[in-house]
Design a protein around this motif. Structure first.
Motif: not given
Length: 218
Positions: A118-126, A135-137, A155-160, A162-166
């Motif tokens: 399984y591999s899935k990208y999710h758009k969301g908040k920062y 973790s969920t938003e 799960k790789q999670i962007a923070g305040a 972080a603007k790019r997950i690779v």
């Protein structure tokens, strides 16, 4: 120590900005305010060195083990708790979360060897990375690695900041333990979801090293 390929463009841009601003400073400011030009030089140099260090990959001896889950990231353990995973498992899982400050190494590694199912990208908040809802938003990318009958979600999670997950993994790939899973730029968090009852080898607020510290035993 080497520089991660994800940093080549950022470092090149930072170096150009460093050169241009210092050229302008010494061309138009130094005659009247020489001390100010030198202050600008050292401040910009510090920022450039910080950006270079952010993309560093230090030399280290990796830890391997068929029954060991290795930390996928450098940082501090901020969560060890049971949660209900609504994304993939649809049941309770044991979550261990690692917060990465901007000063940490930010390459992420596979905690186990196995198949990517399984591999899935999710758009969301920062939201800040230590926020309970991050973790969920927040913007995030989840992958599930399967080894035998055991499945682990990373799960790789962007923070305040972080603007790019690779993320380099796709379903169907067979991966090795401690190979690169991906990279998150400028401060973030990684969650690992384990089967309930898994023996965790780390403690809250413990500082861990990706590819080195044993997170859990399966």
């Amino acid at each position: 120590m080497t520089i991660h390929r994800e940093g080549y463009k950022s470092i090149a841009i930072a170096a150009i900005i460093f050169a241009v601003l210092n050229f302008l400073s010494f061309s138009f400011i130094s005659a009247s305010y020489p001390v100010l030009s030198w202050i600008i030089l050292f401040v910009l140099l510090g920022l450039l060195l910080f950006i270079i260090s952010f993309f560093r990959i230090p030399s280290r001896t990796m830890t391997y083990g068929d029954h060991q889950v290795i930390c996928p990231a450098d940082g501090k353990v901020v969560v060890i708790e049971e949660v209900v995973d609504e994304e993939y498992f649809k049941e309770k899982r044991l979550q261990v979360s690692i917060f990465m400050s901007p000063a940490n190494v930010h390459v992420n590694r596979n905690p186990i060897a196995g198949d990517v199912v399984y591999s899935k990208y999710h758009k969301g908040k920062y939201l800040v990375a230590w926020h309970p809802k991050s973790s969920t938003e927040n913007e995030r990318h989840s992958v599930v690695l399967k080894k035998g009958n055991t499945e682990i979600l990373v799960k790789q999670i962007a923070g305040a900041l972080a603007k790019r997950i690779v993320n380099y993994l796709q379903p169907g790939m067979a991966v090795k333990q401690n190979e690169e899973l991906g990279f998150i730029k400028f401060g973030s968090r990684v969650d690992v979801l384990l089967p309930v009852g898994t023996r965790v080898n780390v403690e809250l607020n413990q500082h861990v090293k990706g590819g080195v510290t044993v997170l859990a035993t399966i």
